[in-house]
Design an enzyme around this catalytic site. Structure first.
Site, PDB file in Angstrom:
ATOM      1  CD1 TRP A  35      -0.866   2.325   2.333  1.00 56.86           C
ATOM      2  CD2 TRP A  35      -2.786   1.809   1.313  1.00 56.86           C
ATOM      3  NE1 TRP A  35      -1.708   3.394   2.490  1.00 56.86           N
ATOM      4  CE2 TRP A  35      -2.901   3.106   1.874  1.00 56.86           C
ATOM      5  CE3 TRP A  35      -3.886   1.284   0.633  1.00 56.86           C
ATOM      6  CZ2 TRP A  35      -4.064   3.867   1.772  1.00 56.86           C
ATOM      7  CZ3 TRP A  35      -5.039   2.045   0.529  1.00 56.86           C
ATOM      8  CH2 TRP A  35      -5.128   3.327   1.091  1.00 56.86           C
ATOM      9  CG  ASN A  37      -1.162   6.877   2.808  1.00 58.60           C
ATOM     10  OD1 ASN A  37      -0.793   5.802   3.283  1.00 58.60           O
ATOM     11  ND2 ASN A  37      -1.231   7.975   3.544  1.00 58.60           N
ATOM     12  CG  ASP A  38      -0.495  11.291   2.868  1.00 59.34           C
ATOM     13  OD1 ASP A  38      -1.449  10.804   2.260  1.00 59.34           O
ATOM     14  OD2 ASP A  38      -0.609  11.869   3.956  1.00 59.34           O
ATOM     15  CD  GLN A  54       2.767   7.970   5.925  1.00 55.66           C
ATOM     16  OE1 GLN A  54       1.985   7.678   6.808  1.00 55.66           O
ATOM     17  NE2 GLN A  54       4.062   8.084   6.142  1.00 55.66           N
ATOM     18  NE  ARG A 166      -3.352  13.828  10.335  1.00 52.36           N
ATOM     19  CZ  ARG A 166      -4.440  13.935  11.095  1.00 52.36           C
ATOM     20  NH1 ARG A 166      -4.336  13.924  12.413  1.00 52.36           N
ATOM     21  NH2 ARG A 166      -5.643  14.052  10.547  1.00 52.36           N
ATOM     22  CD  GLU A 222      -5.404  14.355   6.924  1.00 55.37           C
ATOM     23  OE1 GLU A 222      -5.035  13.532   7.784  1.00 55.37           O
ATOM     24  OE2 GLU A 222      -5.973  14.016   5.861  1.00 55.37           O
TER      25      GLU A 222
END
Length: 491
Positions: A35, A37-38, A54, A166, A222
């Site tokens: 996986w 993400n960001d 990520q 974060r 975010e």
């Protein structure tokens, strides 16, 4: 190296080799396995572009966040490096969340990231606690700082949460200080961006609140980014729980940019305007860097959280990044274009000028799934609708449609092979520029990125259409006139 990081590196080395090159995008970054993400740590270090992300190597769903790692010399051809971070310390045992990177004065590369731990409350329930931690290394191996975390909940000003705190984005300014913007949720649920500074990137002090959502632009903000381009300061954030505003902002997770002025002495940012950064279906958490030749270049996760829960059966990885995009500021807007290096990969060239389109039309040589194509549509009252059909065969297609009366560009990927009832359509307000709508369409095997009117707007969507569906056609309700320039991209 910790046992957990060693395990992740061994697993990805074995399993990543099982994924065939043709099952990956040709030039978009995907995870080595598992996986993604960001984007994290997008930076230049010792002559190479570094991108971290990520990463859960063990599954195609979000869990146990590590940092994956790739490098490139030209922002388009990427090489996998071993995983950089694993959640192997007490303060980050729940996950190494998003962050950024910078080269220190002593030549080391510093990673700053959100470390997630848990605490037990008086009633016995547990909750996450987010702090900021650093690691330093040589571009391949990194050691976490023995005094981590370097920014904690004690540094959050009054009214802020240490649960939602974060995504630090670091840079070094002309005054010699390192700065970082960090996302923080307020007690009332609104988001704000906190500014911190440091003399050495290890010891940090709170400076001020740079901006906040004020109950109008979503809740938690975010993945902040803050930079100056062409004389204008830009704050990019990814709001959660946005409310729609006509066709300008869509509901849910979004990405917006706030432009304004910034006083480097008082650190006051005065917001002047707010715009969507990408109006498509799959785009989130962008991060930018300054290249050695002075370009501001941005990359984003080419996915959306609501859609990410529906992973196609049988895939060995999930997630990809956008093409890196050059950012400029003109006429009150950020202008985005694919990095110019993509021109080095152009192959077969086809050009058509002033073609009249009515019924569905196929142009010889205009097809494929890995290409760079520009379509110029003359906007007149002789047609009611114009449609481009991509990645098509008898079963599949994805469409881009322009309505000149409503001045709306519509995306529809409901026949793209994604067999779930999720978001498949998007309407975007697009006004003609000098009597034309220009669409630069960048296609990879599993995606479409559209740069509208020379990049003043963009729209991005992921496809899962079988690769044999590679036809492209044009159609109009009435008579439309177009010019088409298409390059095959070869990597």
């Amino acid at each position: 190296m910790s046992e957990m990081l060693e395990k992740a590196r061994k697993y990805e080395a074995e399993q990543g080799l099982q994924i065939k090159a043709e099952d990956r995008p040709a030039f978009h970054v995907s995870p080595y396995v598992g996986w993604m993400n960001d984007p994290n740590g997008f930076s230049c270090y010792q002559g190479e572009y570094h991108l971290f992300y990520q990463y859960n190597p063990y599954d195609t769903h979000w869990n146990s966040m590590h940092w994956g790692h790739v490098v490139s010399k030209d922002l388009l051809h990427w090489e996998y490096l071993p995983a950089a971070l694993a959640p192997d310390e007490d303060y980050d045992k729940i996950g190494c969340f998003s962050g950024s990177a910078i080269e220190l004065d002593d030549g080391r590369q510093l990673l700053i990231y959100t470390a997630v731990d848990q605490e037990t409350l008086e009633d016995g329930t547990a909750r996450d606690i987010q702090t900021q931690a650093v690691a330093v290394g040589d571009g391949k191996n990194y050691k976490k700082y023995e005094k981590n975390p370097v920014i904690t909940g004690e540094d959050v000003p009054a009214g802020g949460s240490k649960v939602d705190f974060r995504d630090p984005k670091i840079w070094k300014d002309e005054d010699g200080f390192y700065y970082a913007v960090v996302a923080n949720m307020m007690d009332d649920g609104n988001g704000r961006i906190l500014l911190f500074r440091s003399t050495d990137a290890f010891q940090w002090q709170y400076v001020c609140v740079l901006d906040h959502s004020d109950e109008k632009l979503g809740k938690m903000w975010e993945c902040p980014d803050f930079y100056e381009v062409d004389g204008k300061h830009v704050l990019v954030v990814s709001p959660m729980a946005m409310m729609p505003d006509g066709l300008k902002f869509h509901v849910g997770h979004s990405v917006i940019y706030l432009t304004g002025t910034y006083d480097k002495k008082t650190h006051q940012f005065i917001r002047e305007d707010v715009q969507p950064l990408d109006s498509g279906i799959d785009f989130y958490a962008p991060q930018s860097m300054l290249t050695p030749d002075g370009r501001r270049v941005m990359i984003a996760w080419m996915q959306a959280w609501p859609n990410s829960k529906f992973v196609p059966d049988g895939v060995k990885y999930f997630g990809q990044m956008t093409v890196p995009r050059e950012i400029n500021y003109r006429n009150g807007k950020l202008i985005q274009q694919p990095v110019r290096e993509i021109e080095n990969y152009r192959g077969e060239h086809v050009h058509y000028e002033d073609v009249e389109i009515s019924d569905e039309t196929v142009l010889n040589g205009v097809d494929g799934r890995v290409l760079d194509m520009t379509v110029k549509l003359k906007v007149t009252d002789e047609f009611k609708k114009f449609t481009i059909k991509l990645a098509a065969d008898e079963t599949y297609d994805s469409t881009i449609t322009y309505d000149p009366v409503r001045e709306v560009l519509s995306l529809d990927r409901s026949r793209s092979g994604y067999m779930y009832d999720i978001l498949h359509t998007r309407d975007i307000q697009v006004k003609p520029a000098d009597g034309e709508v220009t669409l630069r369409i960048l296609m990879d095997r599993f995606s479409v990125e559209i740069f509208i009117n020379d990049g003043s707007q963009t729209a991005t969507m992921v496809l899962f259409t079988p690769q044999k569906a590679d036809n492209i056609s044009f159609a109009a309700d009435g008579k439309a006139q177009i010019s088409v320039e298409k390059y095959t991209l070869t990597f």
